[in-house]
Write a protein that holds these residues in place. Structure first.
Motif, mmCIF file in Angstrom:
data_model
loop_
_atom_site.group_PDB
_atom_site.id
_atom_site.type_symbol
_atom_site.label_atom_id
_atom_site.label_comp_id
_atom_site.label_asym_id
_atom_site.label_seq_id
_atom_site.Cartn_x
_atom_site.Cartn_y
_atom_site.Cartn_z
ATOM 1 N N TYR A 137 -27.422 -8.009 74.483
ATOM 2 C CA TYR A 137 -28.541 -8.081 75.424
ATOM 3 C C TYR A 137 -29.580 -7.002 75.192
ATOM 4 N N LYS A 138 -29.179 -5.883 74.593
ATOM 5 C CA LYS A 138 -30.138 -4.795 74.392
ATOM 6 C C LYS A 138 -31.195 -5.167 73.350
ATOM 7 N N HIS A 139 -30.841 -6.037 72.421
ATOM 8 C CA HIS A 139 -31.798 -6.462 71.403
ATOM 9 C C HIS A 139 -32.319 -7.877 71.643
ATOM 10 N N LYS A 140 -31.539 -8.698 72.324
ATOM 11 C CA LYS A 140 -31.946 -10.079 72.556
ATOM 12 C C LYS A 140 -32.506 -10.314 73.955
ATOM 13 N N GLY A 141 -32.159 -9.444 74.912
ATOM 14 C CA GLY A 141 -32.440 -9.772 76.294
ATOM 15 C C GLY A 141 -31.578 -10.958 76.708
ATOM 16 N N PHE A 142 -31.975 -11.640 77.772
ATOM 17 C CA PHE A 142 -31.271 -12.864 78.180
ATOM 18 C C PHE A 142 -32.216 -13.684 79.039
ATOM 19 N N ASN A 143 -32.465 -14.932 78.627
ATOM 20 C CA ASN A 143 -33.376 -15.792 79.371
ATOM 21 C C ASN A 143 -32.743 -17.157 79.609
ATOM 22 N N TYR A 144 -33.515 -18.069 80.204
ATOM 23 C CA TYR A 144 -32.978 -19.386 80.539
ATOM 24 C C TYR A 144 -32.482 -20.134 79.304
ATOM 25 N N GLN A 168 -29.571 -13.071 84.168
ATOM 26 C CA GLN A 168 -30.950 -12.848 83.771
ATOM 27 C C GLN A 168 -31.617 -11.833 84.704
ATOM 28 N N TYR A 169 -31.321 -11.926 85.984
ATOM 29 C CA TYR A 169 -31.915 -11.035 86.997
ATOM 30 C C TYR A 169 -31.579 -9.576 86.719
ATOM 31 N N VAL A 170 -30.301 -9.289 86.437
ATOM 32 C CA VAL A 170 -29.903 -7.888 86.245
ATOM 33 C C VAL A 170 -30.256 -7.382 84.854
ATOM 34 N N THR A 171 -30.414 -8.279 83.888
ATOM 35 C CA THR A 171 -30.755 -7.865 82.530
ATOM 36 C C THR A 171 -32.251 -7.591 82.403
ATOM 37 N N ASN A 172 -33.050 -8.489 82.941
ATOM 38 C CA ASN A 172 -34.502 -8.341 82.861
ATOM 39 C C ASN A 172 -35.006 -7.197 83.732
ATOM 40 N N LYS A 173 -34.465 -7.090 84.935
ATOM 41 C CA LYS A 173 -34.772 -6.037 85.908
ATOM 42 C C LYS A 173 -36.154 -6.174 86.568
ATOM 43 N N TYR A 174 -37.014 -7.043 86.029
ATOM 44 C CA TYR A 174 -38.381 -7.122 86.546
ATOM 45 C C TYR A 174 -38.413 -7.568 88.004
ATOM 46 N N LEU A 215 -43.368 -3.676 76.152
ATOM 47 C CA LEU A 215 -42.627 -3.129 75.027
ATOM 48 C C LEU A 215 -42.240 -4.257 74.077
ATOM 49 N N PRO A 216 -42.084 -3.952 72.784
ATOM 50 C CA PRO A 216 -41.702 -5.008 71.847
ATOM 51 C C PRO A 216 -40.280 -5.509 72.070
ATOM 52 N N GLU A 217 -39.443 -4.678 72.690
ATOM 53 C CA GLU A 217 -38.059 -5.087 72.954
ATOM 54 C C GLU A 217 -37.989 -5.835 74.290
ATOM 55 N N PRO A 218 -37.083 -6.794 74.401
ATOM 56 C CA PRO A 218 -36.966 -7.539 75.667
ATOM 57 C C PRO A 218 -36.215 -6.787 76.760
ATOM 58 N N TRP A 219 -35.568 -5.676 76.405
ATOM 59 C CA TRP A 219 -34.753 -4.932 77.371
ATOM 60 C C TRP A 219 -35.097 -3.457 77.270
ATOM 61 N N TYR A 220 -35.181 -2.784 78.420
ATOM 62 C CA TYR A 220 -35.354 -1.329 78.426
ATOM 63 C C TYR A 220 -34.292 -0.726 79.332
#
Length: 436
Positions: free
Chosen positions: A49-56, A325-331, A396-401
């Motif tokens: 998830y740190k490099h890919k993130g997680f989406n629908y 997705q909610y806890v990974t994205n954090k937005y 940021l270029p990464e999907p996760w911070y």
């Protein structure tokens, strides 16, 4: 007795689940030592998830529930300053095969990806942007920025808690976390009692806390509280030899934290299992592991109270993938927790717009030496990213911070001066001397 169960102020906190016998005993799948954890052959690999993130779309090919197993738990270690939390947290994580999340420190957000330590530029920053680290706080606890530091720490504990949840839901690996945003108020209370923060900010803190905590949704499965006498904590602090810490974290400060923890444990008790130990002398980690193994951290029935409710009311893969997705994205979590809360009546958090403009000038000219933001500076080795690098909630270029206030915040800072002067040609190195 070292490591024994204890009571605090009449609050029973040794909530060990009774041993079961009979037909039900085979159905209990408690947390186990890593050496006896057995996962099925088709158990999925951890999601990066740190490099890919997680989406629908990711949820269509990687099911959250498939990652979860009996050790997919969140264990929190709580205790006073100098109580011995870190030692136990590391040992528990090692024995259970969990990952250890150390307590958040301001240092975690003051050094950027390029190795720039922002503290090295504080003489150039406007005073409002010189947020103290813990050493600076100990040197001047009554300083004007103590409230701003505490506000930033709460924000970052919020992010760290979401990171712990994201790790569990994306990998299945359990997490041992030191402190949470839920217990952070014990420090706000101690700082207010010593007049390190003002009344306005203190009221604001509790307003933000009340708004933010529900946005985390999940509570810890287990809270391990180390009940260490303040006299012993003082001994441990003095042994560390930091004279500034010794002067600031005195018996009164520690007593306020100790008393505040009684309220914290009462709050935790409504949602989590609790193990509390007399930690006057550090207890046996093996014994703590055995106590944890006897707990049922999966059981929940709607009529039995709220303990474990948040982990057991999501029943399908779509629901689990949504929370993942909610806890990974954090937005969304950060937006619901912090956006729209006015600060204009909190003098300790006020930021002069001109100061923000100068801060951005310094970042461009002195720190990053570039008009571009983090992750987009070619001379620093960043890969050139196009429109596909855009992510909801940050640029940021990464999907996760890890922490919003490490680098992601930089994209959201704006000022009239810098929006009209992209190369910061109007940068005035003497601004700080003229305005302070």
């Amino acid at each position: 007795m070292p490591g024994s169960m204890s009571k605090l102020g009449g609050l029973a906190v040794g909530l060990l689940a009774p041993a079961r016998s009979g037909a039900l005993s085979n159905q209990i799948r408690g947390v186990v030592h890593r050496s006896v954890l057995r996962l099925p052959p088709d158990h999925p690999d951890p999601w990066d998830y740190k490099h890919k993130g997680f989406n629908y779309i990711d949820g269509l090919k990687d099911d959250t529930q498939a990652h979860l197993h009996q050790n997919s738990k969140l264990i929190v270690i709580e205790g006073n300053i100098g109580s011995g939390k870190t030692t136990l947290a590391k040992q528990l994580a090692d024995q259970l095969g969990f990952v250890h999340f150390p307590e958040f420190r301001m240092d975690d957000i003051l050094i950027d990806r390029y190795g720039n330590d922002l503290r090295n530029y504080y003489s150039k920053f406007p005073a409002r942007y010189r947020l103290p680290d813990i050493s600076m706080f100990y040197k001047n606890p009554s300083g004007e920025l103590s409230a701003a530091m505490q506000d930033r720490i709460f924000n970052c504990r919020f992010d760290q808690y979401l990171n712990a949840l994201a790790h569990i839901l994306n990998t299945g690996q359990g997490v041992v976390l030191e402190r949470t945003p839920h217990s952070d108020f014990v420090f706000a209370n101690a700082m207010r009692d010593k007049n390190y923060i003002g009344h306005e900010y203190f009221k604001h803190y509790y307003f933000v806390r009340k708004n933010a905590l529900p946005q985390l949704h999940f509570w810890p499965h287990l809270v391990v509280y180390l009940n260490t006498p303040t006299s012993k904590c003082l001994e441990n602090i003095k042994r560390r030899g930091n004279t500034d810490e010794i002067a600031t974290v005195d018996e009164r400060y520690l007593k306020t934290i100790e008393e505040s923890y009684k309220d914290s444990l009462r709050e935790y008790r409504n949602h989590s299992k609790i193990l509390a130990y007399d930690w006057t002398k550090p207890g046996d980690t093996d014994a703590v592991v055995e106590d944890i193994e006897r707990l049922d951290l999966d059981f929940f029935e709607w009529h039995s109270g709220d303990v474990m409710e948040e982990w057991n009311t999501i029943v399908d893969s779509i629901g689990w993938n949504g929370w993942r997705q909610y806890v990974t994205n954090k937005y969304d979590a950060r937006m619901l927790a912090f956006d729209g809360i006015p600060k204009h009546e909190v003098g300790e958090l006020y930021t002069n717009p001109r100061d923000t403009g100068h801060f951005l000038h310094v970042m461009r000219k002195e720190v990053l030496k570039s008009p571009y933001g983090y992750g987009y500076i070619a001379k620093n080795g960043d890969h050139q990213a196009g429109t596909t690098a855009w992510h909801t909630g940050h640029n940021l270029p990464e999907p996760w911070y890890e922490y919003y206030f490490r680098e992601a915040y930089y994209d959201d800072l704006t000022s009239h001066e810098t929006s009209l002067d992209l190369d910061s040609d109007s940068y005035d190195p003497d601004y700080v001397h003229h305005h302070h």
